[in-house]
Scaffold this active site. Sequence first.
Site, short mmCIF file in Angstrom:
data_model
loop_
_atom_site.label_atom_id
_atom_site.label_comp_id
_atom_site.label_asym_id
_atom_site.label_seq_id
_atom_site.Cartn_x
_atom_site.Cartn_y
_atom_site.Cartn_z
CB SER A 94 -0.45 -0.13 1.22
OG SER A 94 -1.44 1.08 1.48
CG HIS A 98 0.66 12.77 1.08
ND1 HIS A 98 -0.73 13.18 0.37
CD2 HIS A 98 0.10 11.48 2.24
CE1 HIS A 98 -1.63 12.38 1.54
NE2 HIS A 98 -1.21 11.33 1.55
CG HIS A 108 -3.93 4.88 -2.49
ND1 HIS A 108 -4.74 4.41 -3.40
CD2 HIS A 108 -3.70 4.19 -1.52
CE1 HIS A 108 -5.34 3.53 -2.59
NE2 HIS A 108 -4.63 2.92 -1.34
CG HIS A 177 -18.66 13.79 4.55
ND1 HIS A 177 -17.69 12.02 4.24
CD2 HIS A 177 -17.78 14.46 4.74
CE1 HIS A 177 -16.45 12.69 4.67
NE2 HIS A 177 -16.70 13.71 4.62
NE ARG A 263 5.54 -0.43 13.81
CZ ARG A 263 5.89 1.05 12.51
NH1 ARG A 263 4.94 0.78 11.71
NH2 ARG A 263 7.04 1.38 13.46
#
Length: 303
Positions: A94, A98, A108, A177, A263
């Site tokens: 993963s 940035h 990503h 949202h 983690r």
Amino acid sequence: MKREDIAAVEEFLLKLQSDICTGLEVLDGSAKFQTDQWDREAGGSGITRVISDGAVFEKAGVNFSHVYGESMPASATAHRPELAGRAFQAMGISLVVHPMNPYVPTSHANFRLFVAEKEGADSVWWFGGGYDLTPYYGNEEDCRHWHQIAKQACKGFGKGYYEEFRDWCDEYFFLKHRNEPRGVGGLFFDDFNHLPFEESFAFVQSMANSYMKAYRPIVEKRKDSIYGARERSFQEYRRGRYAEFNLVYDRGTVFGLQSGVGRIESILMSLPPVVQWVYDWKPEPGSAEDKLSSDFLTKREWA
């Protein structure tokens, strides 16, 4: 499922992590990845690699993890209730990048394998992952390039996969949202075992290996763009949307938090280093900031 199949996926993911880190270090030109190898006696292990305060990347993390447990977390069984109570192992890479310059988009990617097992029953396996692009200042050339590479990566594995995974990406990376997409999309897939294992794995490798082909040229073209306090402030404001999505909706983040074996530092590595939330902020009509929403964060055919 054969143990050697799982070993082959792990070998590929570890090499992918190394290759992507090397590529990002070359792009940055100064910063080097800090490597943190962790191991839990019960639960799994992983390698977290992070760049901070580089010349090009303010923060970038590329993580590998291989975790396991006696019972599937709720986040994984919510849409697959038949897997409740099965032991599991999950491995994946993963990454989140940035950049410092607001004209370079955040990117990503993740690619993962899940295996759910139960005594007396066949193993259930599936792949998931993809990659997506989150610009702060929209650029048509960049968006088209990103999607063209994604489309090429899907060729040869079956009809309609690019369109299916592109639409799935748009639906998944959506902040309900706020009623807006997180970025301009890319590819997203989950529960993928439609092809035999070897073909499914080859498809995942094609997509994973195309990530740097898609992202590197964009970084190279935009990393030296001139910007000021206004652009930087807008970037930090928009990063807030990124943080909101990861903490509220992202399936991988929720899985890691619920599993009890992940983690925390590695799970939350995806969050941007500096973020703003400004109450009821509105862009100036017709500005570049306004055009991000009106021209780019909308349904479009990029490839």
